[in-house]
Design a protein around this motif. Structure first.
Motif, PDB file in Angstrom:
ATOM      1  N   GLU A 233     -47.604 -33.789  80.236  1.00 25.36           N
ATOM      2  CA  GLU A 233     -47.744 -34.462  78.948  1.00 25.36           C
ATOM      3  C   GLU A 233     -46.365 -34.641  78.337  1.00 25.36           C
ATOM      4  N   VAL A 234     -46.102 -35.846  77.802  1.00 17.65           N
ATOM      5  CA  VAL A 234     -44.826 -36.149  77.154  1.00 17.65           C
ATOM      6  C   VAL A 234     -45.114 -36.623  75.736  1.00 17.65           C
ATOM      7  N   ARG A 235     -44.472 -36.002  74.779  1.00 14.60           N
ATOM      8  CA  ARG A 235     -44.602 -36.405  73.377  1.00 14.60           C
ATOM      9  C   ARG A 235     -43.226 -36.721  72.813  1.00 14.60           C
ATOM     10  N   TYR A 236     -43.170 -37.760  71.984  1.00 15.12           N
ATOM     11  CA  TYR A 236     -41.926 -38.138  71.332  1.00 15.12           C
ATOM     12  C   TYR A 236     -42.036 -37.841  69.838  1.00 15.12           C
TER      13      TYR A 236
ATOM     14  N   ALA B 268     -47.924 -39.589  66.926  1.00  8.46           N
ATOM     15  CA  ALA B 268     -49.060 -38.665  66.918  1.00  8.46           C
ATOM     16  C   ALA B 268     -49.655 -38.499  68.305  1.00  8.46           C
ATOM     17  N   GLU B 269     -49.749 -39.594  69.049  1.00  2.00           N
ATOM     18  CA  GLU B 269     -50.344 -39.560  70.374  1.00  2.00           C
ATOM     19  C   GLU B 269     -49.272 -39.319  71.430  1.00  2.00           C
ATOM     20  N   PRO B 270     -49.622 -38.639  72.517  1.00  2.00           N
ATOM     21  CA  PRO B 270     -48.637 -38.437  73.594  1.00  2.00           C
ATOM     22  C   PRO B 270     -48.284 -39.751  74.277  1.00  2.00           C
ATOM     23  N   ALA B 271     -47.036 -39.865  74.711  1.00  2.60           N
ATOM     24  CA  ALA B 271     -46.602 -41.058  75.427  1.00  2.60           C
ATOM     25  C   ALA B 271     -47.124 -41.075  76.855  1.00  2.60           C
ATOM     26  N   LEU B 272     -47.476 -39.907  77.386  1.00  5.27           N
ATOM     27  CA  LEU B 272     -47.964 -39.822  78.770  1.00  5.27           C
ATOM     28  C   LEU B 272     -48.823 -38.588  78.949  1.00  5.27           C
ATOM     29  N   ARG B 273     -49.927 -38.770  79.650  1.00  5.61           N
ATOM     30  CA  ARG B 273     -50.708 -37.651  80.182  1.00  5.61           C
ATOM     31  C   ARG B 273     -51.011 -38.004  81.631  1.00  5.61           C
ATOM     32  N   LEU B 274     -50.644 -37.118  82.519  1.00  6.21           N
ATOM     33  CA  LEU B 274     -50.746 -37.480  83.931  1.00  6.21           C
ATOM     34  C   LEU B 274     -51.030 -36.263  84.810  1.00  6.21           C
TER      35      LEU B 274
END
Length: 539
Positions: free
Chosen positions: A331-334, A338-344
């Motif tokens: 998971e990547v958050r900036y 509010a929402e993560p930039a990536l979930r993988l």
């Protein structure tokens, strides 16, 4: 008003030697100043009372030595400023490389920092810091000399001296914020102008060039207005400091005159106090003027320190190994989102071609950036052959990865150099990527010089140059980020043919949205579904 940013000592070691030299020379300068005032008072008194006095000869010697000390201070400041700027530029550029694309700042802002911004430190080291040392040493030595000569004048100077630093501090807080705002506006103007110049052909085709000219005109007007406000503040603050110093000296002079007329003070002491009193206030007055001259450099240095203090991703020590690439609940958050930039969550087996699909902004490019080590995961982890990515030597890992970005950067160099990037050029790589076809039509073939950002080549040709780099590297892992984006169907077909050849025997991860590009993959991984997880289907 901040006297010395301690980060200068931390990031620019040459500052320490310069400060030591400045203090030593400042002590000599202050001592010579007191000696000059004493000799001058004695010499003037002798003219009225005794005729010619040997003090004139010693006074000439002291003046010559003071001139030599001033020259040494100037020499030390120039050399130190050059060394500090060079060290800060090296650190800044090295840290920007360590941060990678994920932590980069706008190119215009960086250009303003490393050029005009840091150049303004010349005034800081050449004028402000030496005067800062003198502002501490000179009043102290002057008061020590006047104390046994005239207690009343010494107390008057000691009481009025703190008023100047107090007003300097109040004015400096306001000035520092204005200079910081001015520098940010200058960086914004530089960045916008750079973007406009880079996209000028496209803007011209779309008829938007005049609109951008209006935006640049508006930002330039804001910069001009902010600069004039900063200058107005500098002039008014200098006026306040000069007025305070003048009134303080006048207060001392009136007391000296009254006591001299009353016969309570001899002429030599009176002259000594009148000569030294303005010198006690002078360093403090000049600090204000020199601070305004160096404030822009301090604002730029603060921006440089902000970048240097941005933590870069720690580099591991383990050598990369072959094996599956696993995104384990990554998971990547900036900041600010509010929402993560990536979930993988996905596994890419060796030799497998996998396409990451999904709408724009779902995190396809972020997944590639995570695998390259440019963006650290906020949660989960990535492993390569069972070894966590953050434990790998990233430099060694990146040597095993060929990356073809969506918009590859080409340098103002020959086509040959743009393909080789410092390695030995291979025409076989150029042929495999389809570069040989259009290189033959260029004026000097592979030796044809390209403009900045690949000016002289079409978008499809620039993409083929990026593929040629990947063929030349011959890396076991290939990352492709929308390699056919913004290309027409015919050009895209040629690029995809080169990708087919590049993918043979390699592990390939493609961020794609075009159906014909997705069809090249063995497996499709859909990114950005409602659950925020990854679904995998066979192509």
């Amino acid at each position: 008003m901040r006297p010395l940013d301690p980060r200068l000592l931390r990031y620019a070691r040459t500052t320490r030697a310069y400060l030591a030299a400045t203090v030593a020379l400042g002590v000599v300068h202050a001592t010579l100043l007191v000696a000059q005032a004493t000799l001058l008072a004695q010499a003037i008194t002798a003219v009225f009372l005794d005729g010619v006095h040997p003090s004139w000869g010693w006074l000439a010697v002291v003046l010559a030595v003071r001139a030599g000390v001033a020259w040494l201070q100037e020499l030390a400041s120039v050399r130190s400023a050059a060394a500090v700027k060079s060290e800060l530029r090296d650190r800044l550029l090295g840290h920007l490389v360590a941060l990678g694309p994920g932590g980069r700042r706008p190119a215009g802002e960086v250009a303003a920092l490393v050029t005009h911004g840091l150049d303004a430190l010349d005034d800081y080291f050449g004028k402000y810091l030496p005067q800062l040392v003198l502002a501490v040493l000179v009043p102290g030595i002057v008061l020590a000399r006047l104390l046994p000569a005239d207690l009343v004048a010494t107390v008057t100077i000691a009481v009025t001296l703190p008023l100047i630093p107090l007003f300097m501090a109040l004015i400096g807080l306001h000035t520092e914020e204005r200079n910081r705002r001015q520098f940010r506006l200058l960086a914004r103007l530089n960045h916008h102008f750079l973007d406009v110049v880079a996209g000028l052909p496209t803007l011209k085709l779309l008829g938007r060039a005049k609109a951008q000219a209006g935006i640049i005109r508006r930002i330039s007007a804001q910069q001009r207005t902010q600069t004039m406000r900063t200058l107005r503040t500098a002039f008014l603050s200098s006026l306040v400091l000069e007025l305070l110093a003048t009134l303080s000296v006048a207060l001392v002079a009136v007391g000296i005159g009254l006591r001299l007329v009353a016969g309570d003070l001899d002429l030599t002491t009176a002259l000594l106090v009148l000569i030294l009193a303005p010198e006690a206030y002078r360093p403090l007055r000049e600090i204000g003027a020199h601070y305004h001259a160096s404030a822009e450099g301090l604002a730029a240095a603060a921006e440089v320190f902000a970048i240097l203090e941005t933590p870069a991703r720690a580099n591991g020590t383990r050598a990369p190994v072959s094996g599956p690439i696993v995104f384990d609940d990554v998971e990547v958050r900036y900041p600010g989102r509010a929402e993560p930039a990536l979930r993988l969550s996905a596994t890419i087996e060796p030799g497998e071609v996998v396409a990451l699909t999904g709408p724009s902004g779902c995190g396809k490019s972020t997944a590639l950036a995570v695998l390259l080590g440019f963006v650290p995961p906020s949660g989960g982890r990535v492993t390569v052959g069972g070894v966590p990515l953050d434990e790998l030597d990233l430099d060694a890992w990146r040597l095993r990865v060929a990356w073809v970005p969506q918009r590859p950067h080409l340098f103002a160099a020959s086509l040959r150099d743009n393909i080789a990037l410092g390695a030995e050029f291979s025409e076989a790589a150029a042929v495999a990527a389809g570069v040989a076809g259009f290189a033959a039509g260029l004026p000097e073939g592979y030796d044809t010089m390209l403009g900045d950002a690949g000016t002289g080549l079409s978008a499809g040709q620039r993409q083929r140059v990026a593929l040629a780099r990947a063929f030349l590297r011959d890396a076991p892992v290939v990352l492709l980020d929308e390699p056919t984006a913004n290309l027409d169907r015919e050009t895209a077909a040629g690029v995809m043919a080169a990708i087919r050849d590049l993918a043979r025997g390699r592990t390939v991860l493609i961020a794609a949205h075009r159906p014909e590009l997705i069809s090249l993959a063995d497996r499709v991984v859909a990114v950005g579904d409602e659950a925020g997880l990854i679904s995998a289907v066979r192509a």
